[in-house]
Write an enzyme that holds these catalytic residues in place. Structure first.
Site, short mmCIF file in Angstrom:
data_model
loop_
_atom_site.label_atom_id
_atom_site.label_comp_id
_atom_site.label_asym_id
_atom_site.label_seq_id
_atom_site.Cartn_x
_atom_site.Cartn_y
_atom_site.Cartn_z
N HIS A 193 0.84 -1.20 0.00
CA HIS A 193 0.00 0.00 0.00
C HIS A 193 0.88 1.25 0.00
O HIS A 193 0.67 2.17 -0.78
CB HIS A 193 -0.92 -0.02 1.22
CG HIS A 193 -1.84 1.14 1.32
ND1 HIS A 193 -1.43 2.42 1.69
CD2 HIS A 193 -3.19 1.25 1.11
CE1 HIS A 193 -2.47 3.23 1.68
NE2 HIS A 193 -3.54 2.55 1.34
N GLY A 194 1.86 1.29 0.91
CA GLY A 194 2.81 2.38 0.97
C GLY A 194 2.47 3.48 1.96
O GLY A 194 3.34 4.26 2.34
N ASP A 195 1.20 3.55 2.39
CA ASP A 195 0.79 4.56 3.38
C ASP A 195 -0.37 4.01 4.19
O ASP A 195 -1.40 4.66 4.36
CB ASP A 195 0.40 5.86 2.67
CG ASP A 195 0.26 7.04 3.64
OD1 ASP A 195 0.89 7.01 4.71
OD2 ASP A 195 -0.47 7.99 3.31
N LEU A 196 -0.18 2.80 4.71
CA LEU A 196 -1.29 2.07 5.33
C LEU A 196 -1.41 2.43 6.80
O LEU A 196 -0.96 1.70 7.68
CB LEU A 196 -1.09 0.56 5.14
CG LEU A 196 -2.31 -0.30 5.46
CD1 LEU A 196 -3.51 0.11 4.59
CD2 LEU A 196 -2.00 -1.77 5.26
N HIS A 197 -2.06 3.57 7.04
CA HIS A 197 -2.34 4.00 8.41
C HIS A 197 -3.84 3.96 8.67
O HIS A 197 -4.64 3.61 7.79
CB HIS A 197 -1.75 5.39 8.66
CG HIS A 197 -2.23 6.44 7.72
ND1 HIS A 197 -3.51 6.96 7.76
CD2 HIS A 197 -1.60 7.09 6.71
CE1 HIS A 197 -3.65 7.88 6.84
NE2 HIS A 197 -2.51 7.98 6.17
#
Length: 305
Positions: A196-200
């Site tokens: 995903h790269g920005d899975l917050h």
């Protein structure tokens, strides 16, 4: 068209002349895609950041979300990732125009973010994020238009020239560590998957049937252990406000490593390096304090054993 001041400022600051052109053309772009994809737009979502995002109704009466942004590399990577995931673990991509920076996405209902669960049961929130990771990760295709970790890592090389060979407000030891870690971890990485790269927590929404679905994937190709950094540092500001942030980070690392069979040490080290890079991304000369939370987290993680 009324646009929030913070949104306008973010677009202009981030994208310069291209951002000004996007804001100027936005009413026309909205009309273009409403006609092309036969949509009836509603009022934009209130939390606009780097894209104009609005709920829409399609011709058949079904709900969707229209996302318009400045055409750029990151947007193309997002579209490629959404196409790759094909609605598994992630919101479904219904239409896309890479050249125009436009996406039509499935609307997730009920749509509450995972953030609220953090405040009442962070163990459960971490488990939900780990479950989404497990659903998303599949071997990366040989040819793709997505970003890669090494492309991101290369952006750290601009830090020292910006400060005439120094590190400015960035602690020199953390910059040294991040540069070394990126080189070592990239050289020893396992087989790549599509991350995903920005899975917050704000990028995971509650869907029907008790499922959680990711939104806004960056689409980054690399090894699994890289993904956890966004989970560790979010919700922004909250981890550092806890009585013992190191204990929180340690528990989250252990939980995800155990749930997904990951290398805990590589997760920790990737997160140190990426937090320094994230701080560099956030830095601007008019506000040297930007990114300082990421640097604090990097320091805690580096000393975590």
């Amino acid at each position: 068209m009324h646009l929030p001041t913070t949104f306008v400022t973010t677009i202009r600051t981030t994208f310069g002349d291209a951002g000004d052109a996007f804001l100027r053309d936005l009413p026309h772009l909205l009309d273009v895609y409403a006609q092309r994809w036969e949509l009836t737009p509603g009022a934009a979502f209130p939390n606009l950041s780097y894209n104009y995002v609005t709920p829409v109704l399609r011709r058949d009466g079904s709900e969707a979300v229209l996302k318009l942004g400045v055409p750029r590399r990151d947007g193309r990577s997002e579209m490629a990732a959404l196409a790759f995931y094909a609605g598994v673990g992630c919101v479904a991509l219904l239409e896309a125009d890479p050249d125009g920076g436009a996406l039509l996405l499935e609307r997730v209902r009920p749509g509450a973010t995972l953030r609220e669960l953090v405040y009442t049961d962070d163990v459960q929130a971490t488990a939900a994020l780990a479950g989404v990771m497990d659903a998303l990760w599949r071997p990366a295709p040989t040819k793709h238009e997505m970003l890669t970790i090494d492309v991101w890592a290369a952006e750290l090389a601009a830090l020292r020239p910006h400060f005439d060979g120094g590190t400015g407000p960035f602690p020199a030891h953390l910059v040294d560590i991040a540069e070394r870690l990126f080189a070592e971890l990239l050289a020893s990485s396992a087989a790549p998957v599509v991350l995903h790269g920005d899975l917050h927590h704000d990028n995971v929404l509650a869907a029907q049937g008790g499922r959680w679905l990711a939104i806004d994937p960056m689409g980054v190709v690399g090894e699994r252990e890289f993904e956890v950094y966004a989970l560790l540092r979010d919700p922004l500001g909250w981890p550092l406000a806890q009585p013992d942030p190191a204990r929180l980070f340690r528990r989250r690392l252990d939980q995800v490593a155990d749930r997904l069979g990951l290398d805990r040490e590589r997760m920790r080290l990737w997160s140190v390096a990426q937090c320094v890079l994230s701080a560099w991304w956030d830095y601007n000369d008019s506000d040297p304090t930007a990114g300082q939370d990421d640097l604090r987290i990097a320091d805690i993680l580096w000393n975590l054993r």
